[in-house]
Design an enzyme around this catalytic site. Structure first.
Site, mmCIF file in Angstrom:
data_model
loop_
_atom_site.group_PDB
_atom_site.id
_atom_site.type_symbol
_atom_site.label_atom_id
_atom_site.label_comp_id
_atom_site.label_asym_id
_atom_site.label_seq_id
_atom_site.Cartn_x
_atom_site.Cartn_y
_atom_site.Cartn_z
ATOM 1 N N THR A 32 7.868 5.120 -5.834
ATOM 2 C CA THR A 32 7.616 4.863 -4.434
ATOM 3 C C THR A 32 8.276 3.525 -4.177
ATOM 4 O O THR A 32 8.546 2.799 -5.128
ATOM 5 C CB THR A 32 6.097 4.719 -4.187
ATOM 6 O OG1 THR A 32 5.407 5.788 -4.818
ATOM 7 C CG2 THR A 32 5.740 4.714 -2.730
ATOM 8 N N VAL A 37 1.979 16.656 -0.197
ATOM 9 C CA VAL A 37 1.919 15.294 0.327
ATOM 10 C C VAL A 37 1.064 14.464 -0.616
ATOM 11 O O VAL A 37 -0.026 14.882 -1.011
ATOM 12 C CB VAL A 37 1.317 15.271 1.756
ATOM 13 C CG1 VAL A 37 1.146 13.840 2.239
ATOM 14 C CG2 VAL A 37 2.201 16.061 2.712
ATOM 15 N N GLY A 38 1.553 13.307 -0.987
ATOM 16 C CA GLY A 38 0.807 12.423 -1.877
ATOM 17 C C GLY A 38 0.083 11.331 -1.120
ATOM 18 O O GLY A 38 -0.278 11.489 0.050
ATOM 19 N N THR A 42 1.643 2.306 -5.699
ATOM 20 C CA THR A 42 2.576 3.252 -6.296
ATOM 21 C C THR A 42 1.901 3.888 -7.501
ATOM 22 O O THR A 42 0.956 3.327 -8.054
ATOM 23 C CB THR A 42 3.887 2.556 -6.721
ATOM 24 O OG1 THR A 42 4.754 3.521 -7.334
ATOM 25 C CG2 THR A 42 3.639 1.425 -7.709
ATOM 26 N N GLY A 43 2.381 5.066 -7.878
ATOM 27 C CA GLY A 43 1.783 5.734 -9.037
ATOM 28 C C GLY A 43 1.561 7.207 -8.778
ATOM 29 O O GLY A 43 2.203 7.812 -7.924
ATOM 30 N N HIS A 44 0.614 7.781 -9.515
ATOM 31 C CA HIS A 44 0.320 9.204 -9.401
ATOM 32 C C HIS A 44 -0.457 9.453 -8.113
ATOM 33 O O HIS A 44 -1.626 9.073 -7.988
ATOM 34 C CB HIS A 44 -0.476 9.675 -10.617
ATOM 35 C CG HIS A 44 -0.731 11.142 -10.622
ATOM 36 N ND1 HIS A 44 -1.990 11.675 -10.737
ATOM 37 C CD2 HIS A 44 0.117 12.203 -10.498
ATOM 38 C CE1 HIS A 44 -1.904 12.996 -10.701
ATOM 39 N NE2 HIS A 44 -0.646 13.337 -10.558
ATOM 40 N N GLY A 45 0.204 10.097 -7.141
ATOM 41 C CA GLY A 45 -0.359 10.220 -5.795
ATOM 42 C C GLY A 45 -1.712 10.874 -5.726
ATOM 43 O O GLY A 45 -2.604 10.427 -4.997
#
EC number: 3.4.19.5
Length: 310
Positions: free
Chosen positions: A170, A199-200, A221-224
Site C-alpha cells: 500500500t 476490497v481491503g 499497510t499490511g494484510h487488509g
C-alpha cells in the site's frame, strides 16, 4: 505556527525487498516525502501534502498503487484509496477503481464535491468522468513485474503454497501543516490474485487510516482483512488518546493484530504536536519522514538514514 511534518510509507510485506529494487524504492519514497514537505513549507494544507506525496507513489511503478498496482485473478487492476481531513473529519474514499491513474485524486474529489464518503466501481467511474478525471487504458497500469507476480501466485496457489500475506503493499502519507491541521491518505492495488471486487482496508476509514486534529493522523499497510478486523488505524489512535506515546500505541495495536488474527502490517503516525513514528511487523516497510529540514528514511529495521533537505 506549527512545525510541519510529513511521513510516507511504501507498503509492508512478508517478502523482503530485493537488493536490486532497494535503491529505486528508496528513491521513490524520498521523492514522495520531499514533494509533500515542499507543499507544507510553502504553506499548503496537510490534505494537499498527503495527496501530493501519494500521487508521486501512485505514479511510480515500484509501488503497489496506481501504475504499479498488482493484478486480480483476471489479470486486471482494481484500486482503492481514501483521504481524510483531521480539521473536520471530512473524508473521501473509492474502491474497485479501474482505468484511473491516481485514485487518491478521485478520493479527494469525493470528499470535497459530494455529500458522501465512499464511492465504488461504476459509480466511482461515472463520478470521475463527470469531474474531468481522464480515463486511461487499463493496460497502462500493468507492469511486466506484476504479470509475472500473478503467474507465480497462481502457480503457488495451485500447489497450495500461497500465502496472501506475502504480497502486501500500500502507499500512504500523514502530515501536520503550519496551522496544526492533520491529514492522511492511503492508496493501493490490493492483494495479488484477489477475487474481482475484493476490497481491503485501504478505503475504509478507521482501518486504512484516520485523522483527527485532537489526536493525530495515521496510515496503515499490511494484510487488509486483518487490518479490517481490528480497525487498526482507529485502534492505534485510541491508544494515543489513552496517553501512550506514538511508538507505544503503534506497538500495542500491531501486537494485538498479530496475536488476535495473526496479521502483519505497519503504520506511520503523527501527533497533533508534530511528533511522528513508524512501526511494522512485516519483513520490511519503506518509509521516509521530513521535519525541521531533516529527511529520515529506511526500508529494513536496521536501515535508517538522516540527511539534510535542500
Amino acid at each position: 505556527m506549527s512545525s510541519v511534518v510529513i511521513v510516507v510509507h511504501g507498503g509492508g510485506g512478508a517478502r523482503r525487498i530485493s537488493e536490486e529494487r532497494k535503491a529505486r524504492v528508496r528513491q521513490g519514497i524520498v521523492k514522495a516525502a520531499t514533494a509533500g514537505y515542499t507543499i507544507l513549507k510553502e504553506g499548503g494544507s496537510a490534505v494537499d501534502a498527503v495527496e501530493g506525496a501519494v500521487v508521486v507513489l501512485e505514479d511510480d511503478a515500484e509501488f503497489n498503487a496506481g501504475h504499479g498496482s498488482v493484478l486480480n485473478e483476471n489479470g486486471e487492476v482494481e484500486m482503492d484509496a481514501s483521504i481524510m481531513n483531521g480539521k473536520d473529519l471530512s473524508t473521501g474514499a473509492v474502491s474497485a477503481v479501474r482505468c484511473v491513474a491516481n485514485p487518491i485524486k478521485l478520493a479527494r474529489l469525493v470528499m470535497e464535491k459530494t455529500h458522501h464518503c465512499f464511492l465504488t466501481d461504476q459509480g466511482a467511474a461515472k463520478f470521475a468522468a463527470d469531474n474531468g478525471i481522464p480515463t486511461i487504458p487499463g493496460e497502462q497500469l500493468i507492469t511486466e513485474r506484476n504479470k509475472k507476480h500473478l503467474e507465480k501466485e497462481k502457480h503457488e496457489k495451485c500447489a497450495q503454497k500461497s500465502d496472501p500475506q506475502k504480497s502486501l503493499g500500500t502507499v500512504g502519507a500523514v502530515a501536520v501543516d503550519c496551522r496544526g491541521n492533520v491529514a492522511y491518505a492511503t492508496s493501493t492495488g490490493g492483494i495479488v490474485n484477489k477475487m474481482p471486487g475484493r476490497v481491503g482496508d485501504t478505503p475504509c476509514v478507521g482501518s486504512g487510516g484516520y485523522a483527527d486534529n485532537d489526536i493525530g493522523a495515521i496510515s496503515t499497510t499490511g494484510h487488509g482483512e486483518s487490518i479490517l478486523k481490528v480497525n487498526l488505524a482507529r485502534l492505534t489512535l485510541f491508544h494515543v488518546e489513552q496517553g501512550k506515546t506514538l511508538e507505544e500505541a503503534a506497538e500495542a495495536s500491531l501486537g494485538y493484530m498479530k496475536s488476535k488474527v495473526k496479521g502483519i502490517g505497519g503504520v506511520i503516525v503523527v501527533s497533533k504536536a508534530g511528533d511522528w513514528a513508524v512501526k511494522w511487523t512485516s519483513a520490511s516497510m519503506p518509509w521516509a519522514a521530513a521535519k525541521d529540514g531533516k529527511l529520515h528514511s529506511g526500508i529494513d529495521l536496521s536501515d535508517t538514514s538522516v540527511t539534510d533537505l535542500p
